[in-house]
Design an enzyme around this catalytic site. Structure first.
Site, mmCIF file in Angstrom:
data_model
loop_
_atom_site.group_PDB
_atom_site.id
_atom_site.type_symbol
_atom_site.label_atom_id
_atom_site.label_comp_id
_atom_site.label_asym_id
_atom_site.label_seq_id
_atom_site.Cartn_x
_atom_site.Cartn_y
_atom_site.Cartn_z
ATOM 1 N N ASP A 167 3.399 -0.507 1.789
ATOM 2 C CA ASP A 167 3.309 -0.692 0.343
ATOM 3 C C ASP A 167 3.410 0.695 -0.306
ATOM 4 O O ASP A 167 4.323 1.449 0.008
ATOM 5 C CB ASP A 167 2.025 -1.446 -0.002
ATOM 6 N N HIS A 201 3.962 -9.986 2.743
ATOM 7 C CA HIS A 201 3.812 -8.568 2.442
ATOM 8 C C HIS A 201 2.863 -7.839 3.387
ATOM 9 O O HIS A 201 3.077 -6.670 3.704
ATOM 10 C CB HIS A 201 3.305 -8.431 0.999
#
Length: 320
Positions: free
Chosen positions: A101, A295
């Site tokens: 991220d 994710h």
């Protein structure tokens, strides 16, 4: 929860709470938003057992680390300087940096800005990219539709929304990003006047890879730190481009690995062209897209992530 060896590392004007374990070549693991060192809970022991020293900080603004007040204290020069400072504090001239991220842009840029220090780089979820100033932060680029990076720009607004009920906020964000939820939930149009959580699902069950104990720990960390520090990273998106003109055409030269989940919403973001990643990272050894995973790859599919990471690191070690 397993007890970890925490060290407070003074670097670059801040104190960073950092898990430091193992002996061998140094690997620094960098989390993103809204996380802390705990994102890497499934990677630490396998790396240590494979003969690496692992440093896993709460990055500035998160968890048990310092959270400076100034927005500019979270630009890419400060963030990459923190990473190099960790290596300095541990006595390492070179290291491998791994980021997920927001940790991925920090990892990529550490490899660019401190090229002589980084021997390899791994990015997860976010491929390397540079954006024109304003492209991701100006409402006019999104019409009347909500875009979260625009929403995050004004200090205090998103903080108030998330901190009103930290447990609910984290539960919804972690669920939204997981492979168990359709990407359409995140991208479903809503008015620009909306809040981040408006229209998202508050799940009855924990998302894949997140237990109730895990959520409890994250809530404890965000009660401690609040959300402002992490959100300040987003408030430097344009500044990061403005203060690094020397990187405009520079390529990442080190051996690299990229890992992402097939259902990661980030891969649908503007400019996220996986086919073009090798243009910026010509020494990309492998690009791994994990089916049915969202994710949070390191917790949704830790076995595949660990296998890929260890294979990459062992290959590097055998060549040195």
């Amino acid at each position: 929860m397993k007890q970890r060896n925490f060290r407070t590392i003074e670097t670059n004007g801040v104190s960073l709470r950092t898990v430091v374990e193992g002996e061998g070549p140094l690997v620094i693991l960098l989390h993103g938003w809204p996380q802390c060192w705990y994102l890497w809970r499934h990677q630490i022991d396998p790396l240590v057992e494979a003969g690496f020293k692992v440093a896993v900080p709460d990055q500035r603004g998160y968890g048990g680390s310092d959270a400076p007040e100034e927005v500019n204290a979270y630009d890419i020069i400060h963030l990459t300087g923190d990473v190099v400072g960790i290596a300095d504090a541990l006595g390492y001239a070179t290291f491998t940096v791994v980021g997920h991220d927001w940790g991925a842009p920090v990892a990529w840029n550490t490899a660019l800005l401190h090229e002589e220090r980084v021997n390899a780089v791994v990015g997860m979820s976010v491929p390397y990219s540079r954006y024109p100033v304003g492209e991701l932060t100006k409402q006019e680029n999104f019409g009347d539709n909500f875009w979260y990076m625009v929403y995050f720009q004004k200090p205090g607004i998103a903080e108030a929304e998330f901190e009103a009920d930290i447990r609910r906020s984290l539960r919804m964000i972690y669920s939204m990003g997981s492979g168990s939820n359709a990407q359409e939930i995140f991208f479903k149009p809503k008015p620009s006047t909306s809040g981040f959580l408006d229209g998202l699902i508050d799940p009855l069950e924990q998302p894949p890879g997140i237990t109730q104990e895990d959520l409890d720990y994250y809530v404890e960390q965000y009660k401690r730190s609040g959300f402002r520090g992490g959100l300040n990273w987003y408030r430097n998106i344009d500044r990061n481009m403005e203060i690094t003109p020397q990187l405009e055409d520079k390529k990442i030269s080190q051996p690299a690995l990229f890992i992402a989940g097939e259902k990661d919403v980030v891969l649908k973001f503007p400019g996220m062209n996986l086919d073009g990643i090798s243009n910026w990272v010509p020494n990309l050894k492998k690009q791994i897209i994990i089916p049915d995973v969202g994710h949070w790859v390191s917790v949704e599919s830790p076995e595949i992530v660990n296998e890929a990471l260890l294979s990459f690191l062992k290959d590097l070690r055998s060549q040195n």
